[in-house]
Design a protein around this motif. Structure first.
Motif, PDB file in Angstrom:
ATOM      1  N   LYS A 156      13.684   1.566   6.251  1.00  0.00           N
ATOM      2  CA  LYS A 156      14.272   2.087   4.962  1.00  0.00           C
ATOM      3  C   LYS A 156      14.160   3.564   5.153  1.00  0.00           C
ATOM      4  CE  LYS A 156      11.891   2.838   1.254  1.00  0.00           C
ATOM      5  NZ  LYS A 156      11.125   2.615  -0.105  1.00  0.00           N
ATOM      6  N   GLU A 157      14.958   4.464   4.561  1.00  0.00           N
ATOM      7  CA  GLU A 157      14.774   5.934   4.332  1.00  0.00           C
ATOM      8  C   GLU A 157      14.180   6.067   3.005  1.00  0.00           C
ATOM      9  OE1 GLU A 157      15.151   8.015   6.726  1.00  0.00           O
ATOM     10  OE2 GLU A 157      16.617   6.637   8.028  1.00  0.00           O
ATOM     11  N   GLY A 158      13.720   6.991   2.951  1.00  0.00           N
ATOM     12  CA  GLY A 158      12.881   7.652   1.432  1.00  0.00           C
ATOM     13  C   GLY A 158      11.727   7.113   1.482  1.00  0.00           C
ATOM     14  N   GLU A 159      10.830   7.322   0.321  1.00  0.00           N
ATOM     15  CA  GLU A 159       9.473   7.154   0.101  1.00  0.00           C
ATOM     16  C   GLU A 159       8.919   5.999  -0.020  1.00  0.00           C
ATOM     17  OE1 GLU A 159       9.096   9.563  -3.682  1.00  0.00           O
ATOM     18  OE2 GLU A 159       9.569  11.319  -2.958  1.00  0.00           O
ATOM     19  N   VAL A 160       7.737   5.916   0.193  1.00  0.00           N
ATOM     20  CA  VAL A 160       7.113   4.639   0.251  1.00  0.00           C
ATOM     21  C   VAL A 160       6.646   4.241  -1.206  1.00  0.00           C
ATOM     22  CG1 VAL A 160       4.774   3.434   0.930  1.00  0.00           C
ATOM     23  CG2 VAL A 160       5.724   5.037   2.620  1.00  0.00           C
ATOM     24  N   VAL A 161       6.965   2.953  -1.671  1.00  0.00           N
ATOM     25  CA  VAL A 161       6.629   2.298  -2.761  1.00  0.00           C
ATOM     26  C   VAL A 161       5.853   1.205  -2.646  1.00  0.00           C
ATOM     27  CG1 VAL A 161       8.606   3.408  -3.901  1.00  0.00           C
ATOM     28  CG2 VAL A 161       9.021   1.152  -2.993  1.00  0.00           C
ATOM     29  N   ASP A 162       5.388   0.615  -3.809  1.00  0.00           N
ATOM     30  CA  ASP A 162       4.750  -0.822  -3.740  1.00  0.00           C
ATOM     31  C   ASP A 162       5.663  -1.635  -3.091  1.00  0.00           C
ATOM     32  OD1 ASP A 162       2.168  -0.784  -4.788  1.00  0.00           O
ATOM     33  OD2 ASP A 162       2.530  -0.796  -6.541  1.00  0.00           O
ATOM     34  N   GLY A 163       4.921  -2.746  -2.286  1.00  0.00           N
ATOM     35  CA  GLY A 163       5.798  -3.765  -1.556  1.00  0.00           C
ATOM     36  C   GLY A 163       6.319  -3.276  -0.169  1.00  0.00           C
ATOM     37  N   ASP A 164       6.561  -2.131   0.170  1.00  0.00           N
ATOM     38  CA  ASP A 164       6.842  -1.531   1.445  1.00  0.00           C
ATOM     39  C   ASP A 164       5.798  -1.725   2.633  1.00  0.00           C
ATOM     40  OD1 ASP A 164       9.262  -0.555   0.360  1.00  0.00           O
ATOM     41  OD2 ASP A 164       8.831   1.616   0.268  1.00  0.00           O
ATOM     42  N   GLN A 165       6.226  -2.099   3.515  1.00  0.00           N
ATOM     43  CA  GLN A 165       5.295  -2.120   4.867  1.00  0.00           C
ATOM     44  C   GLN A 165       5.342  -0.806   5.696  1.00  0.00           C
ATOM     45  OE1 GLN A 165       6.304  -4.379   8.562  1.00  0.00           O
ATOM     46  NE2 GLN A 165       5.096  -6.047   7.795  1.00  0.00           N
ATOM     47  N   VAL A 166       4.314  -0.353   5.950  1.00  0.00           N
ATOM     48  CA  VAL A 166       4.000   1.025   6.629  1.00  0.00           C
ATOM     49  C   VAL A 166       3.523   0.925   7.848  1.00  0.00           C
ATOM     50  CG1 VAL A 166       3.422   3.431   6.130  1.00  0.00           C
ATOM     51  CG2 VAL A 166       4.140   1.817   4.254  1.00  0.00           C
ATOM     52  N   LEU A 167       3.751   1.646   8.810  1.00  0.00           N
ATOM     53  CA  LEU A 167       3.267   1.813  10.081  1.00  0.00           C
ATOM     54  C   LEU A 167       2.827   3.152  10.108  1.00  0.00           C
ATOM     55  CD1 LEU A 167       2.771   0.670  13.018  1.00  0.00           C
ATOM     56  CD2 LEU A 167       4.853   1.698  13.688  1.00  0.00           C
ATOM     57  N   PHE A 168       1.500   3.278  10.367  1.00  0.00           N
ATOM     58  CA  PHE A 168       0.879   4.712  10.550  1.00  0.00           C
ATOM     59  C   PHE A 168      -0.089   4.581  11.092  1.00  0.00           C
ATOM     60  CE2 PHE A 168      -1.025   2.210   7.118  1.00  0.00           C
ATOM     61  CZ  PHE A 168      -2.411   2.692   6.793  1.00  0.00           C
ATOM     62  N   ASP A 169      -0.832   5.856  11.745  1.00  0.00           N
ATOM     63  CA  ASP A 169      -1.983   6.291  12.241  1.00  0.00           C
ATOM     64  C   ASP A 169      -2.960   7.113  10.959  1.00  0.00           C
ATOM     65  OD1 ASP A 169      -0.974   5.743  14.555  1.00  0.00           O
ATOM     66  OD2 ASP A 169      -0.369   7.799  15.044  1.00  0.00           O
ATOM     67  N   PHE A 170      -4.255   6.643  11.112  1.00  0.00           N
ATOM     68  CA  PHE A 170      -4.938   7.485  10.246  1.00  0.00           C
ATOM     69  C   PHE A 170      -6.493   7.948  11.000  1.00  0.00           C
ATOM     70  CE2 PHE A 170      -6.087   2.856   9.677  1.00  0.00           C
ATOM     71  CZ  PHE A 170      -7.530   2.776   9.736  1.00  0.00           C
ATOM     72  N   GLU A 171      -6.962   8.938  10.454  1.00  0.00           N
ATOM     73  CA  GLU A 171      -8.339   9.231  10.914  1.00  0.00           C
ATOM     74  C   GLU A 171      -9.167   9.758   9.722  1.00  0.00           C
ATOM     75  OE1 GLU A 171      -8.927  11.662  14.968  1.00  0.00           O
ATOM     76  OE2 GLU A 171      -8.878  13.461  13.347  1.00  0.00           O
ATOM     77  N   GLY A 172     -10.281   9.299   9.785  1.00  0.00           N
ATOM     78  CA  GLY A 172     -11.341   9.676   8.500  1.00  0.00           C
ATOM     79  C   GLY A 172     -12.414  10.294   9.025  1.00  0.00           C
TER      80      GLY A 172
END
Length: 445
Positions: A156-172
């Protein structure tokens, strides 16, 4: 009639001692028989096989053979003695003070005994029974859940909302320093699933594919990694792809997944309601069983034999090891030494006390298994399977499986007895709350 001379000494309400006298003739006859048998087969230098004098065998091996025979006689007679004196032994008898005197072999057997408990306070038992009904809204929610179990995700286009599946990288990092386990590439997460620490998923909401930002979160005080517990961390997030959930349509293809070939949505709702009502019946049974047993235990506290407690601890330990093996596979490196007794003691004590009380109630009230209830129980359980008749036949013809059902039914009859003796109040609850209470109850058995 037994030829044993048995004296019973009840040491306490959970320990007894038997003094057993066995006619020495039983010992001598068996010793001589073994000596002669050995003489026929022994290979001893200077003698041909089968030609060894009995006197030589007696002189060289007689003492050892006599001790073997004594051990065998004790093993064979101790449980006979317990049975004759109607001692309900728990665990293996402790044998000591073994001696040959005059015409008898004499020994003492000390055993822990099944507790003789007088069940107290039945009329004072108070039980709250949770009851629920299935509303149209509950049915609609269940069908929506069935859809969610088979949902797919589309970009989808647009902002992430509840229920969306997100593919991402993270570094803490904490205070600018990276930490172990704080980074991942191409991580997939459904927002709102609660998989991450509080604040992490909320920080991703509103982002779009291709965006990058840093969010601040605080690890919970009880976080499993002590070096991170309670600390504030920065996570750099790079969103690569956002997908929204797509529920399957309520059409014939979907209905067929649940065995509905005619009647469409209305028939599916009927089937779903029937299953939910069956769940309510079972959930109420589990919840009220725990409530009744909890009330019974509250009125009856007593010490239990050490052997019974140790046996129950070992049983629960083995169950947990089996669950680990099923969950993590045969290669999982879990051993009994990793699960100390302390981990099971409270639950094991509860189980042993409850077992004693239930046994006493069954015995004192001459409760026997209601075979009609067993048949009904099997038929009801079989309804969940594609071929109910095959399941019914299996439980009917397999003695071990049927015995398991009979044990459950007899336990239910004990619960019915407790409810008749005590005071029961009904409390209307929601369907989901009743299921939660039932699951909690099942964890106690």
């Amino acid at each position: 009639m037994s030829n044993l001379d048995i004296t019973l000494n009840v040491i306490s309400d959970k320990e007894a001692q038997l003094t057993v006298k066995v006619p020495v003739g039983q010992i001598q006859g068996k010793v001589e028989s073994r000596i002669r048998s050995l003489a026929k087969t022994a290979k001893i230098d200077g003698f041909r096989k089968g030609k060894v004098p009995v006197s030589h065998i007696r002189a060289q091996y007689g003492a050892g053979i006599q001790q073997e025979v004594i051990n065998d006689v004790i093993r064979d007679t101790v449980f006979e003695a317990l049975s004759e004196k109607k001692v309900r032994a728990v665990g293996v008898p402790n044998i000591d003070d073994v001696k040959l005197e005059n015409e008898f072999l004499v020994y003492q057997a000390t055993v822990e005994t099944f507790p003789e408990v007088q069940v107290q306070g039945l009329s004072e038992i108070e039980v709250e029974r949770q009851v629920a009904s299935v509303s149209d809204e509950d049915v609609d929610t269940m069908i929506e859940n069935l859809q969610k179990q088979r949902q797919t995700f589309e970009v989808k286009e647009g902002e992430v909302v509840d229920g969306d599946q997100v593919l991402f990288d993270f570094e803490g990092s904490i205070d600018g320093e990276k930490f172990e386990g704080g980074a991942a590439t191409d991580y997939t997460l459904v927002i709102g699933s609660g998989q991450m620490i509080p604040g992490f998923e909320d920080g991703i909401k509103g982002m779009k594919a291709g965006e990058e930002k840093t969010i601040k979160v605080t690890f919970p005080e009880d976080y499993q990694a002590e070096n991170l517990a309670g600390k504030e961390a920065d996570f750099k997030i790079n969103v690569k792809e956002v997908k929204e959930a797509k529920l399957p349509e309520l059409n014939e293809e979907f209905f067929e997944l649940f065995g509905v070939t005619e009647g469409g949505l209305d028939k599916l709702k009927v089937d779903v309601r029937k299953n939910m009502e069956r769940e309510i019946k079972n959930a109420t049974r589990n919840q009220v069983k725990q409530a009744a047993f909890d009330a019974l235990l509250e009125k009856n506290e007593f010490d239990v034999p050490k052997a019974m407690l140790e046996q129950e601890i070992d049983r629960q330990r083995q169950q947990m090891l089996q669950r680990f093996a099923q969950q993590f596979g045969g290669n999982a490196n879990f051993g009994a030494d990793m699960l100390p007794n302390e981990l099971f003691e409270d639950q094991a004590l509860r189980s042993v006390r409850l077992g004693v009380l239930v046994s006493q109630i069954i015995e004192k009230n001459n409760l026997t298994v209601d075979q009609d209830r067993v048949t009904a129980f099997i038929k009801e359980a079989a309804e969940n399977y594609e071929d109910p008749n095959e399941v019914i036949e299996y439980y009917t013809n397999d003695k071990q499986q049927r015995a398991g059902v009979e044990a459950v039914v007899l336990e239910d009859q004990v619960v019915d007895y407790l409810l008749e003796q005590g005071k029961v109040t009904d409390k209307e609850v929601k369907y989901q709350d009743l299921l939660a209470a039932s699951q909690k109850a099942q964890s106690q058995f």
